[in-house]
Design a protein around this motif. Structure first.
Motif, PDB file in Angstrom:
ATOM      1  N   MET A 121       0.699  -1.321  -0.397  1.00  0.00           N
ATOM      2  CA  MET A 121      -0.004   0.115   0.324  1.00  0.00           C
ATOM      3  C   MET A 121       1.101   1.449  -0.169  1.00  0.00           C
ATOM      4  O   MET A 121       0.846   2.578  -0.816  1.00  0.00           O
ATOM      5  CB  MET A 121      -0.835   0.245   0.953  1.00  0.00           C
ATOM      6  N   HIS A 122       2.326   1.247   0.997  1.00  0.00           N
ATOM      7  CA  HIS A 122       3.059   1.932   1.137  1.00  0.00           C
ATOM      8  C   HIS A 122       3.652   2.689  -0.006  1.00  0.00           C
ATOM      9  O   HIS A 122       3.381   3.885  -0.469  1.00  0.00           O
ATOM     10  CB  HIS A 122       3.818   2.774   1.972  1.00  0.00           C
ATOM     11  N   ARG A 123       3.728   1.502  -1.124  1.00  0.00           N
ATOM     12  CA  ARG A 123       5.298   1.612  -1.924  1.00  0.00           C
ATOM     13  C   ARG A 123       4.429   2.381  -3.240  1.00  0.00           C
ATOM     14  O   ARG A 123       5.224   2.879  -3.380  1.00  0.00           O
ATOM     15  CB  ARG A 123       5.348   0.091  -2.586  1.00  0.00           C
ATOM     16  N   VAL A 124       3.709   2.383  -3.205  1.00  0.00           N
ATOM     17  CA  VAL A 124       2.332   3.423  -4.288  1.00  0.00           C
ATOM     18  C   VAL A 124       2.998   4.519  -4.220  1.00  0.00           C
ATOM     19  O   VAL A 124       2.855   5.903  -5.068  1.00  0.00           O
ATOM     20  CB  VAL A 124       1.222   3.001  -4.467  1.00  0.00           C
ATOM     21  N   HIS A 125       3.371   5.096  -3.081  1.00  0.00           N
ATOM     22  CA  HIS A 125       3.622   6.954  -2.410  1.00  0.00           C
ATOM     23  C   HIS A 125       3.899   7.034  -2.676  1.00  0.00           C
ATOM     24  O   HIS A 125       5.100   8.303  -3.477  1.00  0.00           O
ATOM     25  CB  HIS A 125       3.160   6.586  -1.075  1.00  0.00           C
ATOM     26  N   HIS A 126       5.389   6.286  -3.268  1.00  0.00           N
ATOM     27  CA  HIS A 126       7.310   6.793  -3.677  1.00  0.00           C
ATOM     28  C   HIS A 126       6.823   6.436  -5.256  1.00  0.00           C
ATOM     29  O   HIS A 126       8.076   6.626  -5.820  1.00  0.00           O
ATOM     30  CB  HIS A 126       7.948   5.357  -2.383  1.00  0.00           C
ATOM     31  N   SER A 127       5.774   6.276  -5.740  1.00  0.00           N
ATOM     32  CA  SER A 127       6.099   5.763  -6.966  1.00  0.00           C
ATOM     33  C   SER A 127       7.164   7.425  -7.676  1.00  0.00           C
ATOM     34  O   SER A 127       6.363   8.750  -7.128  1.00  0.00           O
ATOM     35  CB  SER A 127       4.997   5.903  -8.291  1.00  0.00           C
ATOM     36  N   VAL A 128       8.067   7.584  -8.565  1.00  0.00           N
ATOM     37  CA  VAL A 128       7.965   8.855  -9.510  1.00  0.00           C
ATOM     38  C   VAL A 128       6.299   9.355 -10.307  1.00  0.00           C
ATOM     39  O   VAL A 128       6.625  10.535 -10.722  1.00  0.00           O
ATOM     40  CB  VAL A 128       8.999   8.704 -11.055  1.00  0.00           C
ATOM     41  N   ILE A 129       5.187   8.436 -10.335  1.00  0.00           N
ATOM     42  CA  ILE A 129       3.869   9.232 -11.099  1.00  0.00           C
ATOM     43  C   ILE A 129       3.846  10.126 -10.184  1.00  0.00           C
ATOM     44  O   ILE A 129       3.204   9.848  -8.723  1.00  0.00           O
ATOM     45  CB  ILE A 129       3.478   7.999 -11.115  1.00  0.00           C
ATOM     46  N   ASN A 130       3.507  11.382  -9.942  1.00  0.00           N
ATOM     47  CA  ASN A 130       2.439  12.109  -9.546  1.00  0.00           C
ATOM     48  C   ASN A 130       1.570  12.671  -8.572  1.00  0.00           C
ATOM     49  O   ASN A 130       1.294  11.759  -7.814  1.00  0.00           O
ATOM     50  CB  ASN A 130       2.497  13.832 -10.423  1.00  0.00           C
ATOM     51  N   TYR A 131       0.465  11.506  -9.468  1.00  0.00           N
ATOM     52  CA  TYR A 131      -0.453  11.183  -8.740  1.00  0.00           C
ATOM     53  C   TYR A 131      -0.460  10.170  -8.266  1.00  0.00           C
ATOM     54  O   TYR A 131      -1.286   9.830  -6.821  1.00  0.00           O
ATOM     55  CB  TYR A 131      -1.760  11.327  -9.859  1.00  0.00           C
ATOM     56  N   GLU A 132       0.526   8.859  -8.150  1.00  0.00           N
ATOM     57  CA  GLU A 132       0.733   8.214  -7.281  1.00  0.00           C
ATOM     58  C   GLU A 132       1.694   8.627  -5.466  1.00  0.00           C
ATOM     59  O   GLU A 132       1.019   7.895  -4.846  1.00  0.00           O
ATOM     60  CB  GLU A 132       1.302   6.292  -8.185  1.00  0.00           C
ATOM     61  N   ALA A 133       2.222   9.096  -6.251  1.00  0.00           N
ATOM     62  CA  ALA A 133       2.789   9.965  -4.931  1.00  0.00           C
ATOM     63  C   ALA A 133       1.953  11.012  -4.050  1.00  0.00           C
ATOM     64  O   ALA A 133       2.594  11.038  -2.331  1.00  0.00           O
ATOM     65  CB  ALA A 133       4.593  10.820  -5.544  1.00  0.00           C
ATOM     66  N   ASP A 134       0.500  11.061  -4.898  1.00  0.00           N
ATOM     67  CA  ASP A 134      -0.198  11.757  -3.913  1.00  0.00           C
ATOM     68  C   ASP A 134      -1.058  11.105  -3.099  1.00  0.00           C
ATOM     69  O   ASP A 134      -2.619  11.541  -2.822  1.00  0.00           O
ATOM     70  CB  ASP A 134      -0.975  13.272  -4.982  1.00  0.00           C
ATOM     71  N   SER A 135      -0.411   9.844  -2.835  1.00  0.00           N
ATOM     72  CA  SER A 135      -1.071   9.093  -2.725  1.00  0.00           C
ATOM     73  C   SER A 135      -1.221   8.613  -1.378  1.00  0.00           C
ATOM     74  O   SER A 135      -0.458   8.052  -1.480  1.00  0.00           O
ATOM     75  CB  SER A 135      -2.087   7.835  -3.426  1.00  0.00           C
ATOM     76  N   ASN A 136      -1.822   7.474  -0.015  1.00  0.00           N
ATOM     77  CA  ASN A 136      -1.337   6.221   0.267  1.00  0.00           C
ATOM     78  C   ASN A 136      -0.016   7.541   1.616  1.00  0.00           C
ATOM     79  O   ASN A 136       0.640   6.673   1.484  1.00  0.00           O
ATOM     80  CB  ASN A 136      -1.022   5.143  -0.226  1.00  0.00           C
ATOM     81  N   PHE A 137      -0.645   8.966   2.236  1.00  0.00           N
ATOM     82  CA  PHE A 137       0.265   9.377   3.092  1.00  0.00           C
ATOM     83  C   PHE A 137       0.374   8.780   4.587  1.00  0.00           C
ATOM     84  O   PHE A 137       1.238   8.985   5.518  1.00  0.00           O
ATOM     85  CB  PHE A 137      -0.545  10.611   3.137  1.00  0.00           C
ATOM     86  N   GLY A 138      -0.302   7.337   5.025  1.00  0.00           N
ATOM     87  CA  GLY A 138      -0.941   6.691   6.088  1.00  0.00           C
ATOM     88  C   GLY A 138       0.829   6.061   6.419  1.00  0.00           C
ATOM     89  O   GLY A 138       1.566   5.229   5.348  1.00  0.00           O
ATOM     90  N   PHE A 139       0.936   6.129   7.806  1.00  0.00           N
ATOM     91  CA  PHE A 139       1.840   5.328   7.880  1.00  0.00           C
ATOM     92  C   PHE A 139       1.629   4.159   8.677  1.00  0.00           C
ATOM     93  O   PHE A 139       2.412   2.831   9.019  1.00  0.00           O
ATOM     94  CB  PHE A 139       3.280   6.099   8.593  1.00  0.00           C
ATOM     95  N   ASN A 140       0.423   3.903   9.697  1.00  0.00           N
ATOM     96  CA  ASN A 140       0.305   2.754  10.933  1.00  0.00           C
ATOM     97  C   ASN A 140      -1.186   2.423  10.322  1.00  0.00           C
ATOM     98  O   ASN A 140      -1.190   2.302   9.829  1.00  0.00           O
ATOM     99  CB  ASN A 140       0.581   3.656  11.810  1.00  0.00           C
ATOM    100  N   LEU A 141      -2.279   3.933  10.175  1.00  0.00           N
ATOM    101  CA  LEU A 141      -3.773   3.401   9.813  1.00  0.00           C
ATOM    102  C   LEU A 141      -3.734   3.258   8.841  1.00  0.00           C
ATOM    103  O   LEU A 141      -4.105   4.849   8.231  1.00  0.00           O
ATOM    104  CB  LEU A 141      -4.789   4.126  11.470  1.00  0.00           C
ATOM    105  N   SER A 142      -4.612   2.525   8.346  1.00  0.00           N
ATOM    106  CA  SER A 142      -4.983   2.989   6.560  1.00  0.00           C
ATOM    107  C   SER A 142      -6.218   3.810   6.464  1.00  0.00           C
ATOM    108  O   SER A 142      -6.796   3.850   5.262  1.00  0.00           O
ATOM    109  CB  SER A 142      -5.235   1.380   5.690  1.00  0.00           C
ATOM    110  N   LEU A 143      -6.946   3.877   7.571  1.00  0.00           N
ATOM    111  CA  LEU A 143      -8.361   4.557   8.065  1.00  0.00           C
ATOM    112  C   LEU A 143      -8.491   6.267   6.756  1.00  0.00           C
ATOM    113  O   LEU A 143      -9.247   6.608   6.471  1.00  0.00           O
ATOM    114  CB  LEU A 143      -9.057   4.760   8.908  1.00  0.00           C
TER     115      LEU A 143
END
Length: 201
Positions: A121-143
């Protein structure tokens, strides 16, 4: 706040941990949304690989700012001291876990995501694609990502095909300590800040 309400200690602890986690989510969004803070946070995203060390790769100035923000929230919230300690243990453990390169079985990953942030889930946030880097900011709770509409289930290229890191810092020299520490002061930030995208190319 919590000192003004008569709550059982267990409930006060749960509320404290959840709200502190929400603060970390909002802080993370803020470090992507403001140009000055993004300059600091780029060190975390410059890693071209994705493993447990990524979870500890933050610029010292960002770590100090993060600590000050946490202090301010703790003063306002008034959580039990044991809740703050437990939150820090959970947060640091989860940061290592969700930045690891563990490949969980798809079914287990899917179920875990209803509660916590998984590595996929969090790996998506480390994508070079901007809109993917704009997602999945959470570190602990996914809510929080689900609640605020920043959840993205999978990268468009798949986990094997997605590219990690930042477009402008892909040379090996940028992964050395002197360059990493100098990243906040390099170049102009025109390529990426939330709501200021020039494209995802």
């Amino acid at each position: 706040m919590l000192n003004q309400i008569d709550l059982p200690i267990w409930l006060s602890m749960i509320i404290s941990i959840v709200l502190l986690d929400g603060m970390i989510y909002l802080q993370h969004v803020m470090f992507h949304a403001l140009t000055l803070l993004w300059r600091l946070h780029r060190m975390h995203h410059a890693d071209l690989d994705y493993d447990v060390t990524t979870g500890a790769r933050f610029h010292p100035i960002e770590m100090i700012l993060s600590l000050l923000i946490k202090f301010a929230v703790i003063m306002v919230l008034g959580p039990p001291a044991v809740a703050v300690l437990l939150f820090e243990v959970i947060l640091n453990g989860m940061a290592m876990f969700n930045h690891s390169n563990i490949a969980l079985p798809v079914k287990i990953d899917r179920w875990l995501r209803y509660l916590i942030v998984t590595p996929d889930m969090h790996r998506v946030h480390h994508s070079v694609i901007n809109y993917e880097a704009d997602s999945n900011f959470g570190f602990n709770l996914s809510l929080w990502d689900r609640l605020f509409g920043t959840y993205q289930a999978q990268p468009i290229e798949g986990h094997q095909g997605m590219q990690i890191g930042l477009h402008q810092f892909r040379e090996p020299k940028y992964l050395t300590l002197p360059w990493l520490l100098s990243l906040p002061f390099l170049g102009q930030v025109t390529d990426y800040v939330i709501n200021r995208h020039k494209g995802d190319g």
